[in-house]
Design a protein around this motif. Structure first.
Motif, PDB file in Angstrom:
ATOM      1  N   ALA A 113       0.650  -1.488   0.147  1.00  0.00           N
ATOM      2  CA  ALA A 113       0.127  -0.032  -0.036  1.00  0.00           C
ATOM      3  C   ALA A 113       0.806   1.074   0.026  1.00  0.00           C
ATOM      4  O   ALA A 113       1.819   1.226   0.214  1.00  0.00           O
ATOM      5  N   LEU A 114       0.487   2.775  -0.287  1.00  0.00           N
ATOM      6  CA  LEU A 114       0.531   3.682   0.025  1.00  0.00           C
ATOM      7  C   LEU A 114       0.700   4.742   1.166  1.00  0.00           C
ATOM      8  O   LEU A 114       1.070   6.158   0.683  1.00  0.00           O
ATOM      9  N   GLU A 115      -0.195   3.747   1.601  1.00  0.00           N
ATOM     10  CA  GLU A 115      -1.089   4.560   3.158  1.00  0.00           C
ATOM     11  C   GLU A 115      -0.649   3.404   4.459  1.00  0.00           C
ATOM     12  O   GLU A 115      -0.867   2.076   4.047  1.00  0.00           O
ATOM     13  N   THR A 116      -1.191   4.111   5.589  1.00  0.00           N
ATOM     14  CA  THR A 116      -0.830   2.845   6.677  1.00  0.00           C
ATOM     15  C   THR A 116      -1.984   2.561   6.756  1.00  0.00           C
ATOM     16  O   THR A 116      -2.897   3.064   6.569  1.00  0.00           O
ATOM     17  N   VAL A 117      -2.420   1.244   7.904  1.00  0.00           N
ATOM     18  CA  VAL A 117      -2.929   0.503   7.782  1.00  0.00           C
ATOM     19  C   VAL A 117      -4.297   1.402   8.313  1.00  0.00           C
ATOM     20  O   VAL A 117      -3.854   2.262   9.210  1.00  0.00           O
ATOM     21  N   PRO A 118      -5.446   1.225   7.473  1.00  0.00           N
ATOM     22  CA  PRO A 118      -6.695   2.709   7.793  1.00  0.00           C
ATOM     23  C   PRO A 118      -7.396   2.384   9.620  1.00  0.00           C
ATOM     24  O   PRO A 118      -7.625   1.061   9.540  1.00  0.00           O
ATOM     25  N   SER A 125      -7.705  -8.259  11.807  1.00  0.00           N
ATOM     26  CA  SER A 125      -6.698  -7.076  12.910  1.00  0.00           C
ATOM     27  C   SER A 125      -5.553  -7.791  11.915  1.00  0.00           C
ATOM     28  O   SER A 125      -5.155  -8.163  10.647  1.00  0.00           O
ATOM     29  N   VAL A 126      -4.653  -6.437  12.428  1.00  0.00           N
ATOM     30  CA  VAL A 126      -2.978  -6.231  12.083  1.00  0.00           C
ATOM     31  C   VAL A 126      -2.191  -7.036  12.549  1.00  0.00           C
ATOM     32  O   VAL A 126      -2.382  -6.811  13.712  1.00  0.00           O
ATOM     33  N   GLU A 127      -1.901  -8.096  11.809  1.00  0.00           N
ATOM     34  CA  GLU A 127      -0.012  -8.909  12.123  1.00  0.00           C
ATOM     35  C   GLU A 127       0.822  -8.016  12.515  1.00  0.00           C
ATOM     36  O   GLU A 127       1.396  -8.233  13.644  1.00  0.00           O
ATOM     37  N   LYS A 128       1.357  -7.528  11.275  1.00  0.00           N
ATOM     38  CA  LYS A 128       2.265  -6.590  11.712  1.00  0.00           C
ATOM     39  C   LYS A 128       2.002  -5.791  10.356  1.00  0.00           C
ATOM     40  O   LYS A 128       1.524  -5.826   9.398  1.00  0.00           O
ATOM     41  N   GLU A 129       2.952  -4.233  10.211  1.00  0.00           N
ATOM     42  CA  GLU A 129       2.954  -3.130   9.261  1.00  0.00           C
ATOM     43  C   GLU A 129       4.037  -2.610   9.534  1.00  0.00           C
ATOM     44  O   GLU A 129       4.538  -2.414  11.000  1.00  0.00           O
ATOM     45  N   ILE A 130       4.757  -2.825   8.174  1.00  0.00           N
ATOM     46  CA  ILE A 130       6.254  -1.672   8.003  1.00  0.00           C
ATOM     47  C   ILE A 130       6.360  -0.698   7.032  1.00  0.00           C
ATOM     48  O   ILE A 130       5.037  -0.894   5.864  1.00  0.00           O
TER      49      ILE A 130
END
Length: 214
Positions: A179-184, A192-197
């Motif tokens: 994506a080009l944006e953070t998790v909304p 659910s969000v497991e991991k985001e970088i």
């Protein structure tokens, strides 16, 4: 190194080193082979637009190198089944498979010419355990068992993606979105969000979200 020259393994190694990556010789040969085929086919069909090979490497293929590291940080099965929908020019899947070869990987695209490009490229580069499916993703999912992992790079808006693909992901599986944006904040209920970088490509900030069923 002239702008329009075909890349050599040394060229690719040098440029990737500047980006912080040092693939093995075998990986570099596969990445260079993929890049060369993309530039060749791009002359007769619009695979990636009016980019130089340097731009294709540092703007498009570079995502696959970051994705390789991200996937290795997740608790995936030893031999995961992975789906890559709307694979187009084989991005991120084909250069990813030059680096990350776990399990079975499916590149899916409804467009005949792009599927043909991917089929010939996978065969030419001898990329193992990687299949190309030409057709609708709905038909593909009807014909295959649920997946451990699904990758999405601009395939469709994330809410529609979760609704469409979610029922076909194993209970312990995950969907990774480029994506080009953070998790909304309004992430679809049931996920659910497991991991985001995030990482930088030029002036752009890009993100990976790993989403699991809540």
């Amino acid at each position: 190194m002239k702008k329009n020259d075909s890349p050599t393994v040394a060229d690719v190694a040098s440029l990737l080193k500047r980006e912080g990556f040092t693939p093995s010789e075998t990986e570099l040969e596969a990445l260079t082979g993929y890049l060369t085929l993309v530039m060749k086919w791009n002359k007769v069909m619009n695979l990636v637009g009016p980019y130089s090979w340097q731009d294709v490497l540092t703007i498009l293929i570079i995502d696959s190198l970051h994705l390789n590291e991200f996937l290795r940080s997740l608790p995936l099965p030893v031999t995961p089944t992975t789906w890559d929908f709307g694979a187009g020019a084989g991005l991120p899947g084909i250069p990813l498979r030059a680096l990350w070869q776990e399990g079975q990987y499916y590149l899916v695209d409804v467009r005949e010419k792009r599927a043909m490009f991917m089929e010939q490229t996978v065969k030419r580069l001898r990329i193992r355990n990687t299949d190309v499916y030409k057709g609708r993703v709905e038909d593909f999912m009807d014909e295959h068992e649920p997946a451990d992992l699904m990758l999405s790079r601009a395939f469709m808006p994330w809410k529609k993606l979760l609704e469409l693909v979610g029922p076909n992901i194993k209970p312990q599986g995950r969907i990774v979105i480029l994506a080009l944006e953070t998790v909304p904040a309004d992430l679809t209920e049931g996920w659910s969000v497991e991991k985001e970088i995030f990482y930088k490509v030029g002036k752009d900030t890009r993100y990976f979200w790993s989403l699991v069923k809540a």
